[in-house]
Design a protein around this motif. Structure first.
Motif, PDB file in Angstrom:
ATOM      1  N   SER A 183       9.822 -13.062   1.980  1.00 43.81           N
ATOM      2  CA  SER A 183       8.875 -12.200   1.260  1.00 43.81           C
ATOM      3  C   SER A 183       8.558 -10.991   2.127  1.00 43.81           C
ATOM      4  CB  SER A 183       7.598 -12.973   0.937  1.00 43.81           C
ATOM      5  OG  SER A 183       7.038 -13.461   2.135  1.00 43.81           O
ATOM      6  N   TYR A 184       7.963  -9.993   1.488  1.00 45.76           N
ATOM      7  CA  TYR A 184       7.519  -8.818   2.243  1.00 45.76           C
ATOM      8  C   TYR A 184       6.247  -9.188   2.987  1.00 45.76           C
ATOM      9  CZ  TYR A 184      10.868  -6.060  -0.338  1.00 45.76           C
ATOM     10  OH  TYR A 184      12.023  -5.561  -0.854  1.00 45.76           O
ATOM     11  N   PRO A 185       6.061  -8.675   4.208  1.00 47.05           N
ATOM     12  CA  PRO A 185       4.828  -8.992   4.924  1.00 47.05           C
ATOM     13  C   PRO A 185       3.631  -8.470   4.151  1.00 47.05           C
ATOM     14  CG  PRO A 185       6.372  -7.771   6.322  1.00 47.05           C
ATOM     15  CD  PRO A 185       6.946  -7.781   4.947  1.00 47.05           C
ATOM     16  N   ARG A 186       2.525  -9.249   4.175  1.00 47.26           N
ATOM     17  CA  ARG A 186       1.290  -8.767   3.537  1.00 47.26           C
ATOM     18  C   ARG A 186       0.635  -7.795   4.500  1.00 47.26           C
ATOM     19  NH1 ARG A 186      -0.398 -14.615   3.116  1.00 47.26           N
ATOM     20  NH2 ARG A 186      -1.290 -13.880   5.041  1.00 47.26           N
ATOM     21  N   ASN A 187      -0.343  -7.001   3.963  1.00 47.90           N
ATOM     22  CA  ASN A 187      -1.005  -5.998   4.807  1.00 47.90           C
ATOM     23  C   ASN A 187      -1.604  -6.604   6.053  1.00 47.90           C
ATOM     24  OD1 ASN A 187      -0.307  -3.927   3.280  1.00 47.90           O
ATOM     25  ND2 ASN A 187      -2.212  -3.840   2.083  1.00 47.90           N
ATOM     26  N   ASP A 188      -2.250  -7.810   5.909  1.00 51.89           N
ATOM     27  CA  ASP A 188      -2.897  -8.390   7.087  1.00 51.89           C
ATOM     28  C   ASP A 188      -1.869  -8.842   8.121  1.00 51.89           C
ATOM     29  OD1 ASP A 188      -2.502 -10.014   4.888  1.00 51.89           O
ATOM     30  OD2 ASP A 188      -3.726 -11.630   5.681  1.00 51.89           O
ATOM     31  N   ASP A 189      -0.628  -9.200   7.684  1.00 54.68           N
ATOM     32  CA  ASP A 189       0.424  -9.535   8.662  1.00 54.68           C
ATOM     33  C   ASP A 189       0.781  -8.290   9.481  1.00 54.68           C
ATOM     34  OD1 ASP A 189       0.652 -12.074   7.680  1.00 54.68           O
ATOM     35  OD2 ASP A 189       2.366 -11.626   6.394  1.00 54.68           O
ATOM     36  N   LEU A 190       0.781  -7.122   8.796  1.00 55.35           N
ATOM     37  CA  LEU A 190       1.227  -5.893   9.453  1.00 55.35           C
ATOM     38  C   LEU A 190       0.233  -5.432  10.520  1.00 55.35           C
ATOM     39  CD1 LEU A 190       2.538  -3.932   6.327  1.00 55.35           C
ATOM     40  CD2 LEU A 190       3.883  -5.002   8.139  1.00 55.35           C
ATOM     41  N   GLN A 191      -1.054  -5.816  10.332  1.00 55.97           N
ATOM     42  CA  GLN A 191      -2.056  -5.350  11.280  1.00 55.97           C
ATOM     43  C   GLN A 191      -1.986  -6.078  12.621  1.00 55.97           C
ATOM     44  OE1 GLN A 191      -5.505  -5.796   8.894  1.00 55.97           O
ATOM     45  NE2 GLN A 191      -4.977  -4.016   7.655  1.00 55.97           N
TER      46      GLN A 191
END
Ligand SMILES: C[S@@+](CC[C@H](N)C(=O)[O-])C[C@H]1O[C@@H](n2cnc3c(N)ncnc32)[C@H](O)[C@@H]1O
Length: 192
Positions: A183-191
């Motif tokens: 899956s695509y990383p969620r916003n909180d994963d990116l932070q």
């Protein structure tokens, strides 16, 4: 069911990528990973429909399920077995062309039995490009493999901007298999 699978295996061993249909434990693990209730699902390479049955048992809606199978005879077998599910006899290398005639080509989940590790690099990239483009940022690809390695290398996953995680290992399958989710990383994963 086994007869249909074996005949397909004899017609095209490379395309089948396995000597048995998916066992029940593997099929259930794929369906559990999908959590299919209320989701629009494209199943690629359904073969004899073992995973399709598990998806239905797990609450998938027949109207929201589409099966894309390249082998003509298996596609005809699936149509007979699941008369109220849309079965497309087509090739995952041209997903858009195969599915498009019915317009509603957006899916939440792609669940794949394709023998990804057996495919030529060019075919694998062509297929994955279309899957991830079609899924969009909320989507999920579920793929099993008999290999100890991920079915999509970390390098390739990176190229598509997706993250892979092993969702289950099924020792009771013959051979043992792993279920992977991409899956695509969620916003909180990116932070982080
Ligand atoms: C490992 S077998 C599927 C086993 C299936 N889960 C079952 O239990 O019968 C892989 C399937 O992918 C299909 N397949 C292979 N290449 C394909 C492609 N390019 N497009 C669509 N289906 C494909 C094969 O025909 C075969 O049915």
């Amino acid at each position: 069911m086994y007869q249909s699978f074996i005949l397909a295996l004899l017609r095209n061993p490379r395309q089948m990528g396995a000597v048995f249909p998916s066992g029940q434990s593997l099929a259930r693990a794929m369906a559990t990973a999908a959590n299919p209730s209320g989701k629009r699902i494209l199943e690629i390479g359904p073969g004899t429909g073992a995973i399709t049955e598990a998806l239905l048992a797990e609450g998938a809606s027949r109207e929201q399920l589409c099966l894309l199978e390249r082998d003509d005879k298996l596609a005809a077998y699936l149509t007979g077995k699941f008369p109220d599910i849309r079965v497309v006899n087509g090739d995952a290398r041209a997903i858009a062309t195969s599915i498009q005639p019915n317009a509603d080509a957006t899916f939440d989940i792609v669940i794949s039995s394709l023998p990804l590790l057996n495919l030529k690099a060019v075919d694998k990239i062509t297929i994955l490009e279309q899957i991830f483009a079609m899924l969009g940022h909320q989507g999920l690809l579920i793929q099993y493999t008999y290999s100890a390695k991920a079915p999509i290398s970390p390098l390739l996953a990176n190229r598509f901007g997706v993250k892979g995680e092993r969702a289950a290992i099924i020792f009771r399958n013959l051979p043992p298999a792993s279920v992977w989710k991409y899956s695509y990383p969620r916003n909180d994963d990116l932070q982080h």
